[in-house]
Write a protein that holds these residues in place. Structure first.
Motif, PDB file in Angstrom:
ATOM      1  N   ASN A 219      63.034  57.009  43.232  1.00  0.00           N
ATOM      2  CA  ASN A 219      63.724  55.957  42.469  1.00  0.00           C
ATOM      3  C   ASN A 219      64.286  54.872  43.383  1.00  0.00           C
ATOM      4  N   LEU A 220      64.692  55.257  44.586  1.00  0.00           N
ATOM      5  CA  LEU A 220      65.203  54.273  45.539  1.00  0.00           C
ATOM      6  C   LEU A 220      64.068  53.410  46.088  1.00  0.00           C
ATOM      7  N   LEU A 221      62.952  54.040  46.397  1.00  0.00           N
ATOM      8  CA  LEU A 221      61.814  53.305  46.953  1.00  0.00           C
ATOM      9  C   LEU A 221      61.201  52.331  45.950  1.00  0.00           C
ATOM     10  N   THR A 222      61.361  52.625  44.673  1.00  0.00           N
ATOM     11  CA  THR A 222      60.787  51.759  43.632  1.00  0.00           C
ATOM     12  C   THR A 222      61.862  50.950  42.921  1.00  0.00           C
ATOM     13  N   SER A 223      63.053  50.897  43.498  1.00  0.00           N
ATOM     14  CA  SER A 223      64.170  50.168  42.886  1.00  0.00           C
ATOM     15  C   SER A 223      63.850  48.671  42.759  1.00  0.00           C
ATOM     16  N   PRO A 224      64.318  48.028  41.697  1.00  0.00           N
ATOM     17  CA  PRO A 224      64.149  46.574  41.584  1.00  0.00           C
ATOM     18  C   PRO A 224      65.013  45.815  42.593  1.00  0.00           C
ATOM     19  N   ASN A 225      65.962  46.522  43.210  1.00  0.00           N
ATOM     20  CA  ASN A 225      66.858  45.896  44.183  1.00  0.00           C
ATOM     21  C   ASN A 225      66.197  45.864  45.565  1.00  0.00           C
ATOM     22  N   TYR A 226      66.034  44.667  46.101  1.00  0.00           N
ATOM     23  CA  TYR A 226      65.361  44.498  47.404  1.00  0.00           C
ATOM     24  C   TYR A 226      66.057  45.280  48.512  1.00  0.00           C
ATOM     25  N   VAL A 227      67.382  45.178  48.582  1.00  0.00           N
ATOM     26  CA  VAL A 227      68.132  45.850  49.650  1.00  0.00           C
ATOM     27  C   VAL A 227      67.933  47.359  49.574  1.00  0.00           C
ATOM     28  N   THR A 228      67.960  47.900  48.364  1.00  0.00           N
ATOM     29  CA  THR A 228      67.761  49.341  48.198  1.00  0.00           C
ATOM     30  C   THR A 228      66.374  49.753  48.670  1.00  0.00           C
ATOM     31  N   ARG A 229      65.356  48.997  48.277  1.00  0.00           N
ATOM     32  CA  ARG A 229      63.978  49.327  48.698  1.00  0.00           C
ATOM     33  C   ARG A 229      63.858  49.288  50.219  1.00  0.00           C
ATOM     34  N   ARG A 230      64.371  48.236  50.809  1.00  0.00           N
ATOM     35  CA  ARG A 230      64.219  48.076  52.255  1.00  0.00           C
ATOM     36  C   ARG A 230      64.985  49.154  53.021  1.00  0.00           C
ATOM     37  N   GLN A 231      66.228  49.399  52.643  1.00  0.00           N
ATOM     38  CA  GLN A 231      67.033  50.391  53.354  1.00  0.00           C
ATOM     39  C   GLN A 231      66.468  51.799  53.198  1.00  0.00           C
ATOM     40  N   SER A 232      66.063  52.140  51.979  1.00  0.00           N
ATOM     41  CA  SER A 232      65.574  53.500  51.734  1.00  0.00           C
ATOM     42  C   SER A 232      64.234  53.747  52.424  1.00  0.00           C
ATOM     43  N   LEU A 233      63.413  52.721  52.513  1.00  0.00           N
ATOM     44  CA  LEU A 233      62.123  52.848  53.199  1.00  0.00           C
ATOM     45  C   LEU A 233      62.338  53.047  54.695  1.00  0.00           C
ATOM     46  N   LYS A 234      63.244  52.270  55.261  1.00  0.00           N
ATOM     47  CA  LYS A 234      63.551  52.399  56.687  1.00  0.00           C
ATOM     48  C   LYS A 234      64.156  53.774  56.983  1.00  0.00           C
ATOM     49  N   LEU A 235      65.059  54.215  56.122  1.00  0.00           N
ATOM     50  CA  LEU A 235      65.692  55.514  56.313  1.00  0.00           C
ATOM     51  C   LEU A 235      64.675  56.645  56.199  1.00  0.00           C
ATOM     52  N   LEU A 236      63.729  56.512  55.269  1.00  0.00           N
ATOM     53  CA  LEU A 236      62.683  57.531  55.102  1.00  0.00           C
ATOM     54  C   LEU A 236      61.932  57.733  56.410  1.00  0.00           C
ATOM     55  N   SER A 237      61.598  56.641  57.081  1.00  0.00           N
ATOM     56  CA  SER A 237      60.902  56.738  58.376  1.00  0.00           C
ATOM     57  C   SER A 237      61.763  57.447  59.404  1.00  0.00           C
ATOM     58  N   GLU A 238      63.057  57.193  59.357  1.00  0.00           N
ATOM     59  CA  GLU A 238      63.955  57.756  60.360  1.00  0.00           C
ATOM     60  C   GLU A 238      64.067  59.271  60.265  1.00  0.00           C
ATOM     61  N   PHE A 239      64.212  59.785  59.034  1.00  0.00           N
ATOM     62  CA  PHE A 239      64.396  61.246  58.963  1.00  0.00           C
ATOM     63  C   PHE A 239      63.086  62.000  58.754  1.00  0.00           C
ATOM     64  N   LEU A 240      62.083  61.360  58.147  1.00  0.00           N
ATOM     65  CA  LEU A 240      60.829  62.064  57.866  1.00  0.00           C
ATOM     66  C   LEU A 240      60.057  62.372  59.146  1.00  0.00           C
ATOM     67  N   PHE A 241      60.171  61.482  60.130  1.00  0.00           N
ATOM     68  CA  PHE A 241      59.405  61.654  61.360  1.00  0.00           C
ATOM     69  C   PHE A 241      60.199  62.297  62.491  1.00  0.00           C
ATOM     70  N   GLU A 242      61.393  62.823  62.162  1.00  0.00           N
ATOM     71  CA  GLU A 242      62.152  63.582  63.151  1.00  0.00           C
ATOM     72  C   GLU A 242      61.475  64.936  63.364  1.00  0.00           C
ATOM     73  N   PRO A 243      61.398  65.426  64.610  1.00  0.00           N
ATOM     74  CA  PRO A 243      60.710  66.702  64.890  1.00  0.00           C
ATOM     75  C   PRO A 243      61.099  67.876  63.984  1.00  0.00           C
ATOM     76  N   PRO A 244      62.396  68.068  63.669  1.00  0.00           N
ATOM     77  CA  PRO A 244      62.715  69.213  62.804  1.00  0.00           C
ATOM     78  C   PRO A 244      62.099  69.103  61.403  1.00  0.00           C
ATOM     79  N   ASN A 245      61.703  67.876  61.012  1.00  0.00           N
ATOM     80  CA  ASN A 245      61.165  67.676  59.663  1.00  0.00           C
ATOM     81  C   ASN A 245      59.645  67.521  59.646  1.00  0.00           C
ATOM     82  N   SER A 246      58.979  67.952  60.710  1.00  0.00           N
ATOM     83  CA  SER A 246      57.522  67.759  60.780  1.00  0.00           C
ATOM     84  C   SER A 246      56.804  68.455  59.621  1.00  0.00           C
ATOM     85  N   HIS A 247      57.312  69.630  59.215  1.00  0.00           N
ATOM     86  CA  HIS A 247      56.673  70.338  58.100  1.00  0.00           C
ATOM     87  C   HIS A 247      56.908  69.608  56.772  1.00  0.00           C
TER      88      HIS A 247
END
Length: 344
Positions: A219-247
């Motif tokens: 819902n955040l990634l598809t939000s009509p709010n530009y700031v929400t989309r941009r921040q949530s997308l950037k944050l997704l990259s930050e935690f999704l690609f951390e080594p503990p979250n590789s699985h």
């Protein structure tokens, strides 16, 4: 140094300061709006005592704080349940008192006796205080104060773990989209800290709550709010690609629904969002074990995707690496588009 109208008197002992704070906060219970003067007097007393606490904890600009007194004050405040009292009284405190409290909060949490952070231990035994602070994002008058206090708490793994696992955590998906920009931004800062400060804890949480979390995150990634989309997308990259979250990342890039979200974001009107989406999209494409459904989507949409990618360029120093990655992804999409994947 506090800019309070009240010049703090030279503190006596940590016990005296603690008792004065506790008594003045409890006195607020006996006042009502009808007793305006009595209420004002009580609030003035609270403000004066908070200024005294701040002076004892961080000095007055001329005299440095006494380390032993600072530690003793933290112990007394924990022992006398003052931490609970100040949190529950937050909604009725004035601006100056809240400012002094937030300043003191950080110092108090850092005080360590032997191997124990006494104020942190107190909160561990009264975890409902963390829920109270989270819910206070709904009160714009104190939201920013509570946000500051929460982020100090999140620095400690046990407190961060509780918030992640509590029912109040899902409220952040609402708070980051509140209409008040300052409050929404502050809530996002706290949300980000929860998802990035303690990798192993976050990995355990995402493993146990994968579907629930990513349903809400969509819902955040598809939000009509530009700031929400941009921040949530950037944050997704930050935690999704951390080594503990590789699985977690490996599971995420197997799902067609999330690939489609990234493809949609590649078409966003914002170049920043397009580039951020590319850095996640490329992992779906580069995955050597792409499911058949993913390959079908890429093949069916290869012309539009190639057109989008060819018109996408990086920024500044990233240009060269970005172009190299883009070329590899374009070649992989072209390769997939030639496979006889639709026949079986």
């Amino acid at each position: 140094m506090s800019f309070s109208f009240f010049k703090p008197s030279r503190p006596k002992t940590p016990q005296d300061v603690t008792k004065a704070i506790k008594d003045s906060l409890m006195a607020l219970d006996t006042k009502t709006v009808a007793e305006v003067k009595a209420l004002e007097k009580a609030m003035e007393e609270v403000e004066k005592n908070f200024a005294t606490m701040r002076c004892m904890l961080s000095g007055d600009g001329e005299v440095e704080p006494n380390v032993d007194q600072v530690l003793q004050l933290a112990l007394e405040i924990s022992k006398e349940d003052v931490l609970s009292l100040v949190i529950h009284k937050l909604p009725v405190l004035g601006w100056e008192a809240r400012k002094d409290l937030v300043h003191c909060w950080s110092i108090l949490l850092k005080q360590k006796v032997d191997s124990t952070y006494c104020c942190v231990e107190y909160i561990e035994n009264h975890l409902e205080l963390l829920d109270f602070l989270v819910v206070c994002y709904d009160n714009k008058e104190i939201a920013l104060n509570c946000g500051n206090m929460l982020r100090e708490c999140i620095k400690f793994p046990t407190l961060a773990q509780y918030i992640l696992k509590s029912a109040s955590f899902v409220l952040f998906f609402k708070f980051v989209e509140l209409p008040n920009f300052d409050v929404a931004s502050d809530a996002f800062s706290t949300f980000k800290d929860l998802l990035t400060k303690h990798g192993t804890l976050v990995s355990e949480y995402l493993t146990a709550h994968y579907d629930e979390f990513f349903d809400l995150y969509e819902n955040l990634l598809t939000s009509p709010n530009y700031v929400t989309r941009r921040q949530s997308l950037k944050l997704l990259s930050e935690f999704l690609f951390e080594p503990p979250n590789s699985h977690i990342m490996k599971r995420y890039i197997l799902e067609v629904r999330y690939l489609k979200i990234m493809m949609t974001l590649l078409k966003d009107s914002s170049k920043n969002i397009q580039i951020s989406a590319f850095h996640i999209f490329k992992v779906f494409v580069a995955n050597p074990n792409k499911p058949r459904e993913i390959r079908i989507i890429l093949a069916k949409n290869h012309e539009k995707l190639l057109d989008l990618l060819q018109n996408l360029s990086g920024k500044g120093a990233e240009d060269e690496q970005f172009e190299e990655e883009k070329e590899l992804i374009i070649k992989e999409i072209e390769r997939v588009s030639r496979l006889p994947i639709l026949k079986s």
